[in-house]
Scaffold this motif. Structure first.
Motif, PDB file in Angstrom:
ATOM      1  N   TYR A  48     -76.184  59.108   8.420  1.00  0.00           N
ATOM      2  CA  TYR A  48     -76.849  60.071   9.629  1.00  0.00           C
ATOM      3  C   TYR A  48     -78.101  59.323  10.182  1.00  0.00           C
ATOM      4  O   TYR A  48     -79.289  59.184   9.491  1.00  0.00           O
ATOM      5  CB  TYR A  48     -77.059  61.210   8.298  1.00  0.00           C
ATOM      6  N   ARG A  49     -78.129  60.217  11.117  1.00  0.00           N
ATOM      7  CA  ARG A  49     -79.136  60.355  11.628  1.00  0.00           C
ATOM      8  C   ARG A  49     -80.488  61.733  12.017  1.00  0.00           C
ATOM      9  O   ARG A  49     -78.456  62.005  13.041  1.00  0.00           O
ATOM     10  CB  ARG A  49     -79.772  59.142  12.869  1.00  0.00           C
ATOM     11  N   VAL A  50     -80.758  62.795  11.704  1.00  0.00           N
ATOM     12  CA  VAL A  50     -80.502  64.078  12.583  1.00  0.00           C
ATOM     13  C   VAL A  50     -81.510  64.180  12.867  1.00  0.00           C
ATOM     14  O   VAL A  50     -83.070  63.088  12.472  1.00  0.00           O
ATOM     15  CB  VAL A  50     -80.587  64.908  10.670  1.00  0.00           C
ATOM     16  N   LEU A  71     -75.454  65.300   3.959  1.00  0.00           N
ATOM     17  CA  LEU A  71     -75.542  65.689   5.233  1.00  0.00           C
ATOM     18  C   LEU A  71     -76.807  66.514   5.755  1.00  0.00           C
ATOM     19  O   LEU A  71     -77.772  66.804   5.867  1.00  0.00           O
ATOM     20  CB  LEU A  71     -74.705  65.759   6.313  1.00  0.00           C
ATOM     21  N   ASP A  72     -76.571  67.715   4.529  1.00  0.00           N
ATOM     22  CA  ASP A  72     -76.917  68.907   4.047  1.00  0.00           C
ATOM     23  C   ASP A  72     -78.489  68.258   3.114  1.00  0.00           C
ATOM     24  O   ASP A  72     -79.140  68.867   4.544  1.00  0.00           O
ATOM     25  CB  ASP A  72     -77.106  69.923   2.963  1.00  0.00           C
ATOM     26  N   THR A  73     -78.988  67.458   2.734  1.00  0.00           N
ATOM     27  CA  THR A  73     -79.941  66.995   2.318  1.00  0.00           C
ATOM     28  C   THR A  73     -81.064  66.475   3.884  1.00  0.00           C
ATOM     29  O   THR A  73     -82.082  66.879   4.083  1.00  0.00           O
ATOM     30  CB  THR A  73     -79.676  65.739   0.994  1.00  0.00           C
ATOM     31  N   ASP A  74     -80.254  65.719   4.414  1.00  0.00           N
ATOM     32  CA  ASP A  74     -80.913  64.950   5.129  1.00  0.00           C
ATOM     33  C   ASP A  74     -81.167  65.935   6.675  1.00  0.00           C
ATOM     34  O   ASP A  74     -82.330  65.857   7.083  1.00  0.00           O
ATOM     35  CB  ASP A  74     -80.167  63.958   6.176  1.00  0.00           C
ATOM     36  N   ILE A  75     -80.433  66.767   6.965  1.00  0.00           N
ATOM     37  CA  ILE A  75     -80.989  67.845   7.449  1.00  0.00           C
ATOM     38  C   ILE A  75     -82.409  68.544   6.971  1.00  0.00           C
ATOM     39  O   ILE A  75     -83.178  69.397   8.061  1.00  0.00           O
ATOM     40  CB  ILE A  75     -80.100  69.240   8.309  1.00  0.00           C
ATOM     41  N   ALA A  76     -82.104  68.819   5.583  1.00  0.00           N
ATOM     42  CA  ALA A  76     -82.938  69.899   5.326  1.00  0.00           C
ATOM     43  C   ALA A  76     -84.682  68.560   5.364  1.00  0.00           C
ATOM     44  O   ALA A  76     -85.881  68.618   5.476  1.00  0.00           O
ATOM     45  CB  ALA A  76     -82.885  69.755   3.385  1.00  0.00           C
ATOM     46  N   LEU A  77     -84.722  67.258   4.896  1.00  0.00           N
ATOM     47  CA  LEU A  77     -85.456  66.559   4.891  1.00  0.00           C
ATOM     48  C   LEU A  77     -85.964  66.142   6.685  1.00  0.00           C
ATOM     49  O   LEU A  77     -87.474  66.475   7.079  1.00  0.00           O
ATOM     50  CB  LEU A  77     -85.497  65.088   4.494  1.00  0.00           C
ATOM     51  N   ALA A  78     -85.158  66.308   7.203  1.00  0.00           N
ATOM     52  CA  ALA A  78     -85.585  66.393   8.982  1.00  0.00           C
ATOM     53  C   ALA A  78     -86.345  66.925   9.673  1.00  0.00           C
ATOM     54  O   ALA A  78     -87.574  67.675  10.326  1.00  0.00           O
ATOM     55  CB  ALA A  78     -84.714  66.321   9.481  1.00  0.00           C
ATOM     56  N   THR A  79     -85.779  69.419   9.112  1.00  0.00           N
ATOM     57  CA  THR A  79     -86.691  69.465   9.757  1.00  0.00           C
ATOM     58  C   THR A  79     -88.619  69.432   8.659  1.00  0.00           C
ATOM     59  O   THR A  79     -89.183  70.316   9.053  1.00  0.00           O
ATOM     60  CB  THR A  79     -86.168  71.087   8.918  1.00  0.00           C
ATOM     61  N   LYS A  96     -85.001  62.577  10.382  1.00  0.00           N
ATOM     62  CA  LYS A  96     -84.850  61.856   8.725  1.00  0.00           C
ATOM     63  C   LYS A  96     -83.322  60.859   9.109  1.00  0.00           C
ATOM     64  O   LYS A  96     -82.042  61.803   9.734  1.00  0.00           O
ATOM     65  CB  LYS A  96     -84.330  62.416   8.169  1.00  0.00           C
ATOM     66  N   GLY A  97     -82.710  60.075   8.230  1.00  0.00           N
ATOM     67  CA  GLY A  97     -81.740  58.926   8.330  1.00  0.00           C
ATOM     68  C   GLY A  97     -81.434  58.878   7.429  1.00  0.00           C
ATOM     69  O   GLY A  97     -82.232  58.354   6.305  1.00  0.00           O
TER      70      GLY A  97
END
Length: 311
Positions: A48-50, A71-79, A96-97
């Motif tokens: 993933y790349r968010v 993907l949910d974790t990646d979204i949270a980390l990007a936020t 985040k990726g």
């Protein structure tokens, strides 16, 4: 992370539409990365790349290789990266990726294939003025330079600025390797001087002995604290008399297991450092290791977070 975001916006008295806007990322890219394994079998990994928000500048955030990423974790980390960069006054947005993989089970050749494949897959949406990835859990300068090389081949010229934390010999910043751990210890020292009467001589327990944990332990010991517990996925090393940090780092980097450290008590549970008697706890691995269910077991007087969202 959305709960934190919502509470922060309410505390600041901002309109609800700010939450509506920031609660969703600008872009989510899901990719497949085929790798020909050493045994001849083709395995396809998911990555993933968010890209959360770029109002302040290019998206910025690490890439982690871990078997439990979602993907949910990646979204949270990007936020979280958007919020951290904005609060620090840094002109970057949040991204985040991740790749769902256990890199410890890959050979060097397989790891290089995976790294280059991921760089190719996200190449259309990254660049020095668009999105600048970096290392995170289980990624390092070697992986970054493979990705820089792959991206540069696609462009037809060297683009060293597309990834940070490259080796110093290849356009990298020599302090980047230890900057996360160093910054965490600066924070711990300031907090200890305010609330614990000083930093020197204080006992520290470190959960996670990757890059952030190792350098946090190194700088804390250099500034006079005593490291009494460290852990990785192999287990925990505990020594109330103090751990020889440089020896522990050498053992970890040569054998990939901190429990091969020749001294101290070995505890099979990697989470043991979270609950030992210590003045300062530094969770340095992954997010959500301290929860409502286990927080009552934490005995440390002060928690300082080298990791992303461990509490």
């Amino acid at each position: 992370m959305l709960k934190v975001l919502k509470e922060s916006i309410e505390l600041a008295g901002l309109p609800e539409e700010v939450y509506t806007y920031l609660s969703k990322p600008d872009r989510i890219l899901t990719v497949k990365i085929p790798v020909r394994m050493d045994n001849g079998k083709l395995v396809v990994f998911e990555g993933y790349r968010v890209q959360h928000n770029n109002a302040l500048g290019p998206y910025k955030g690490g890439i982690r290789f871990h078997p439990e990423v979602t993907l949910d974790t990646d979204i949270a980390l990007a936020t979280g990266m958007t919020l951290k960069n904005s609060l620090a006054g840094i002109p970057y947005g949040g991204g985040k990726g991740a790749v769902k993989v256990n890199p410890k089970q890959l050979s060097q050749k397989e790891l290089e294939q995976l790294s280059r494949g991921y760089a190719r897959a996200i190449a259309p949406i990254i660049g020095p003025e668009k999105d600048i990835p970096a290392p995170d859990v289980n990624t390092n300068p070697q992986i970054m330079i493979w990705m820089v090389d792959e991206f540069s081949k696609l462009k037809g010229y060297n683009v060293p600025g597309v990834f940070t934390a490259k080796p110093p010999e290849l356009w990298g910043n020599p302090v980047r390797m230890y900057s996360t751990g160093f910054g965490a210890v600066v924070t711990a020292k300031e907090a200890a001087e305010k609330w614990l009467g000083g930093f020197e001589g204080k006992t520290i327990s470190i959960h996670g002995f990757g890059n952030a944990g190792q350098w946090a332990a190194y700088w804390a010991s250099k500034w006079g604290a005593k490291i009494i517990a460290v852990s990785d996925t192999s287990g925990t090393v505990y020594d109330p008399n103090g751990i020889d940090v440089e020896l522990a780092m050498k053992v970890k980097n040569e054998t990939r297991k901190v429990t091969n450290y020749p001294k101290g008590e070995k505890i099979p549970d990697p989470n043991a450092p979270l609950f030992v008697e210590a003045d300062i706890l530094m969770p340095s691995a992954i997010e959500n290791v301290i929860t409502e269910e286990n927080v009552d077991k934490v005995k440390a007087k002060l928690i300082v977070e080298p990791a992303n969202g461990p509490v």
